[in-house]
Write a protein that holds these residues in place. Structure first.
Motif, PDB file in Angstrom:
ATOM      1  N   VAL A  88     109.194 113.515  18.929  1.00 17.67           N
ATOM      2  CA  VAL A  88     108.418 113.964  20.009  1.00 17.67           C
ATOM      3  C   VAL A  88     107.109 112.884  20.147  1.00 17.67           C
ATOM      4  O   VAL A  88     106.394 113.405  21.082  1.00 17.67           O
ATOM      5  N   LYS A  89     107.236 111.819  19.556  1.00 15.02           N
ATOM      6  CA  LYS A  89     106.194 110.743  19.821  1.00 15.02           C
ATOM      7  C   LYS A  89     105.916 110.391  21.286  1.00 15.02           C
ATOM      8  O   LYS A  89     106.814 109.904  22.005  1.00 15.02           O
ATOM      9  N   GLY A  90     104.761 110.722  22.026  1.00 13.21           N
ATOM     10  CA  GLY A  90     104.546 110.404  23.398  1.00 13.21           C
ATOM     11  C   GLY A  90     105.019 111.416  24.358  1.00 13.21           C
ATOM     12  O   GLY A  90     104.926 111.211  25.407  1.00 13.21           O
ATOM     13  N   LYS A  91     105.581 112.584  23.843  1.00 11.24           N
ATOM     14  CA  LYS A  91     106.599 113.522  24.633  1.00 11.24           C
ATOM     15  C   LYS A  91     105.656 114.891  24.569  1.00 11.24           C
ATOM     16  O   LYS A  91     106.071 115.776  25.097  1.00 11.24           O
ATOM     17  N   VAL A  92     104.419 115.063  23.987  1.00 10.64           N
ATOM     18  CA  VAL A  92     103.850 116.251  23.884  1.00 10.64           C
ATOM     19  C   VAL A  92     102.332 116.314  24.629  1.00 10.64           C
ATOM     20  O   VAL A  92     101.459 115.306  24.520  1.00 10.64           O
ATOM     21  N   ASP A  93     102.138 117.229  25.208  1.00 10.54           N
ATOM     22  CA  ASP A  93     100.952 117.335  25.817  1.00 10.54           C
ATOM     23  C   ASP A  93      99.890 117.879  24.916  1.00 10.54           C
ATOM     24  O   ASP A  93     100.084 119.121  24.253  1.00 10.54           O
ATOM     25  N   GLU A  94      98.792 117.121  24.425  1.00 12.00           N
ATOM     26  CA  GLU A  94      97.824 117.344  23.578  1.00 12.00           C
ATOM     27  C   GLU A  94      97.215 118.701  23.433  1.00 12.00           C
ATOM     28  O   GLU A  94      96.671 119.383  22.742  1.00 12.00           O
ATOM     29  N   LYS A  95      97.047 118.916  24.900  1.00 15.07           N
ATOM     30  CA  LYS A  95      96.327 120.273  25.239  1.00 15.07           C
ATOM     31  C   LYS A  95      97.129 121.619  24.515  1.00 15.07           C
ATOM     32  O   LYS A  95      96.475 122.812  24.717  1.00 15.07           O
ATOM     33  N   THR A  96      98.234 121.547  24.062  1.00 14.35           N
ATOM     34  CA  THR A  96      99.019 122.514  23.693  1.00 14.35           C
ATOM     35  C   THR A  96      98.965 122.829  22.038  1.00 14.35           C
ATOM     36  O   THR A  96      99.329 123.554  21.517  1.00 14.35           O
ATOM     37  N   PHE A  97      97.978 121.983  21.561  1.00 15.29           N
ATOM     38  CA  PHE A  97      97.785 121.987  20.066  1.00 15.29           C
ATOM     39  C   PHE A  97      97.569 123.553  19.553  1.00 15.29           C
ATOM     40  O   PHE A  97      98.352 123.836  18.519  1.00 15.29           O
ATOM     41  N   GLU A  98      96.677 124.421  20.290  1.00 19.13           N
ATOM     42  CA  GLU A  98      96.308 125.661  19.697  1.00 19.13           C
ATOM     43  C   GLU A  98      97.700 126.687  19.723  1.00 19.13           C
ATOM     44  O   GLU A  98      97.971 127.370  18.792  1.00 19.13           O
ATOM     45  N   GLU A  99      98.310 126.557  20.714  1.00 17.00           N
ATOM     46  CA  GLU A  99      99.485 126.909  20.919  1.00 17.00           C
ATOM     47  C   GLU A  99     100.801 126.812  19.864  1.00 17.00           C
ATOM     48  O   GLU A  99     101.425 127.492  19.412  1.00 17.00           O
ATOM     49  N   GLU A 100     100.728 125.260  19.652  1.00 17.27           N
ATOM     50  CA  GLU A 100     101.764 125.090  18.640  1.00 17.27           C
ATOM     51  C   GLU A 100     101.250 125.338  17.309  1.00 17.27           C
ATOM     52  O   GLU A 100     102.206 125.822  16.446  1.00 17.27           O
ATOM     53  N   LYS A 101     100.164 125.401  17.010  1.00 13.03           N
ATOM     54  CA  LYS A 101      99.523 125.833  15.579  1.00 13.03           C
ATOM     55  C   LYS A 101      99.800 127.266  15.375  1.00 13.03           C
ATOM     56  O   LYS A 101     100.515 127.590  14.480  1.00 13.03           O
ATOM     57  N   SER A 102      99.815 127.990  16.396  1.00 12.55           N
ATOM     58  CA  SER A 102     100.112 129.514  16.522  1.00 12.55           C
ATOM     59  C   SER A 102     101.747 129.686  16.079  1.00 12.55           C
ATOM     60  O   SER A 102     102.057 130.433  15.465  1.00 12.55           O
ATOM     61  N   LYS A 103     102.570 128.850  16.878  1.00 13.66           N
ATOM     62  CA  LYS A 103     103.725 128.858  16.802  1.00 13.66           C
ATOM     63  C   LYS A 103     104.388 128.368  15.120  1.00 13.66           C
ATOM     64  O   LYS A 103     105.042 128.935  14.781  1.00 13.66           O
ATOM     65  N   PHE A 104     103.613 127.364  14.722  1.00 16.73           N
ATOM     66  CA  PHE A 104     103.788 126.941  13.510  1.00 16.73           C
ATOM     67  C   PHE A 104     103.805 128.031  12.308  1.00 16.73           C
ATOM     68  O   PHE A 104     104.444 128.275  11.708  1.00 16.73           O
ATOM     69  N   LEU A 105     102.786 128.703  12.655  1.00 13.95           N
ATOM     70  CA  LEU A 105     102.479 129.698  11.600  1.00 13.95           C
ATOM     71  C   LEU A 105     103.569 130.985  12.059  1.00 13.95           C
ATOM     72  O   LEU A 105     103.836 131.483  10.739  1.00 13.95           O
ATOM     73  N   HIS A 106     103.711 131.176  12.906  1.00 11.72           N
ATOM     74  CA  HIS A 106     104.534 132.426  13.102  1.00 11.72           C
ATOM     75  C   HIS A 106     106.176 131.722  12.683  1.00 11.72           C
ATOM     76  O   HIS A 106     106.495 132.627  11.712  1.00 11.72           O
ATOM     77  N   LEU A 107     106.614 130.483  12.771  1.00 16.72           N
ATOM     78  CA  LEU A 107     107.752 130.049  12.344  1.00 16.72           C
ATOM     79  C   LEU A 107     107.607 130.097  10.614  1.00 16.72           C
ATOM     80  O   LEU A 107     108.804 130.530   9.989  1.00 16.72           O
ATOM     81  N   LEU A 108     106.450 129.646  10.165  1.00 16.09           N
ATOM     82  CA  LEU A 108     106.243 129.783   8.620  1.00 16.09           C
ATOM     83  C   LEU A 108     106.945 130.943   8.351  1.00 16.09           C
ATOM     84  O   LEU A 108     107.515 131.331   7.171  1.00 16.09           O
ATOM     85  N   ASN A 109     106.118 132.028   8.610  1.00 14.51           N
ATOM     86  CA  ASN A 109     106.270 133.229   8.315  1.00 14.51           C
ATOM     87  C   ASN A 109     107.646 133.833   8.354  1.00 14.51           C
ATOM     88  O   ASN A 109     108.158 134.827   7.612  1.00 14.51           O
ATOM     89  N   LYS A 110     108.548 133.267   9.248  1.00  7.14           N
ATOM     90  CA  LYS A 110     109.906 133.806   9.563  1.00  7.14           C
ATOM     91  C   LYS A 110     110.650 133.405   7.991  1.00  7.14           C
ATOM     92  O   LYS A 110     111.897 134.046   7.676  1.00  7.14           O
ATOM     93  N   PHE A 111     110.167 132.426   7.423  1.00  7.33           N
ATOM     94  CA  PHE A 111     110.960 132.110   6.096  1.00  7.33           C
ATOM     95  C   PHE A 111     110.701 133.327   5.147  1.00  7.33           C
ATOM     96  O   PHE A 111     111.793 133.420   4.311  1.00  7.33           O
ATOM     97  N   ARG A 112     109.679 133.926   5.163  1.00  9.36           N
ATOM     98  CA  ARG A 112     109.309 134.975   4.369  1.00  9.36           C
ATOM     99  C   ARG A 112     110.248 136.364   4.605  1.00  9.36           C
ATOM    100  O   ARG A 112     110.634 136.934   3.640  1.00  9.36           O
ATOM    101  N   ASP A 113     110.622 136.341   5.798  1.00 10.65           N
ATOM    102  CA  ASP A 113     111.078 137.556   6.512  1.00 10.65           C
ATOM    103  C   ASP A 113     112.546 137.409   6.676  1.00 10.65           C
ATOM    104  O   ASP A 113     113.249 138.217   7.328  1.00 10.65           O
ATOM    105  N   LEU A 114     113.421 136.326   5.988  1.00  7.71           N
ATOM    106  CA  LEU A 114     114.625 136.222   6.300  1.00  7.71           C
ATOM    107  C   LEU A 114     115.672 137.176   5.695  1.00  7.71           C
ATOM    108  O   LEU A 114     115.361 137.785   4.735  1.00  7.71           O
ATOM    109  N   ASP A 115     116.658 137.678   6.601  1.00  7.36           N
ATOM    110  CA  ASP A 115     117.461 138.492   6.249  1.00  7.36           C
ATOM    111  C   ASP A 115     118.734 138.092   5.882  1.00  7.36           C
ATOM    112  O   ASP A 115     119.800 138.864   5.843  1.00  7.36           O
ATOM    113  N   ARG A 116     118.710 136.817   5.554  1.00  5.85           N
ATOM    114  CA  ARG A 116     120.100 136.170   5.256  1.00  5.85           C
ATOM    115  C   ARG A 116     119.650 134.971   4.378  1.00  5.85           C
ATOM    116  O   ARG A 116     118.653 134.519   4.369  1.00  5.85           O
TER     117      ARG A 116
END
Length: 150
Positions: A88-116
Motif C-alpha cells: 500500500v506504499k503511497g496509496k493511503v491517505d494519512e488522515k485515516t490513521f485513527e480509523e485504521e488503528k481502530s480497525k487494526f484493534l478490531h481485527l486483532l480481537n477477531k483472532f480471539r473470537d474465532l469459531d473455526r
C-alpha cells in the motif's frame, strides 16, 4: 517455536503496543509510514481471517521455507516482500490513521473470537495449520510494531 497470537495475553500485548503508535512516528527501517503499516496489517489480517481451508499439499521448497521461518528464524526478516495485494506504499491517505488503528484493534480481537480453526494456504509456506497461522500472525504484527520502536 515462539509466540502465537493465541498465546495467553498476546492480543492484549499487541493492543498495548499498538496504542503507543502515533500518526507522525518515524520508522526505524522500511519505507511505510504508520498509516500505511496499519492498512497493510489490516489487509493481511482480514485476508487470513477470511481464508478457506487449504487443499494443496506443500512442495518441498515450501516445507523448507516453513521450517526455516518457524523453527530457525526468531524474527520476521526485515525487508521481506509481502504479496502485491498488501503493498500500500503511497496509496493511503494519512488522515485515516485513527480509523485504521481502530480497525487494526478490531481485527486483532477477531483472532480471539474465532469459531473455526485457520488452516489456509500461505503463498510461501504452503498449507499452514491453525497453530502455525497463530505464530505467523504474531511474528508479522511483532515485526511491524518493532519497525516503529514499539
Amino acid at each position: 517455536m515462539g509466540k502465537s497470537i493465541y498465546s495467553k495475553g498476546a492480543i492484549e500485548e499487541i493492543s498495548t503496543r499498538m496504542n503507543g503508535l502515533q500518526a507522525d512516528q518515524i520508522s526505524l527501517w522500511g519505507s511505510m509510514n504508520p498509516t500505511e503499516m496499519l492498512v497493510h496489517c489490516n489487509l493481511a489480517n482480514a485476508a487470513i481471517l477470511a481464508s478457506s481451508k487449504a487443499t494443496q499439499s506443500p512442495s518441498m521448497k515450501q516445507r523448507f521455507y516453513k521450517f526455516i521461518f518457524f523453527h530457525v528464524k526468531k524474527d520476521f526478516p526485515k525487508g521481506a516482500r509481502g504479496a502485491k495485494r498488501f503493498d500500500v506504499k503511497g496509496k493511503v491517505d494519512e488522515k485515516t490513521f485513527e480509523e485504521e488503528k481502530s480497525k487494526f484493534l478490531h481485527l486483532l480481537n477477531k483472532f480471539r473470537d474465532l469459531d473455526r480453526k485457520l488452516e489456509a494456504q500461505h503463498p510461501i509456506f504452503g498449507a499452514l495449520s491453525h497453530n502455525y497461522w497463530g505464530k505467523f500472525v504474531w511474528k508479522h504484527l511483532d515485526h511491524h510494531l518493532k519497525q516503529f520502536g514499539l
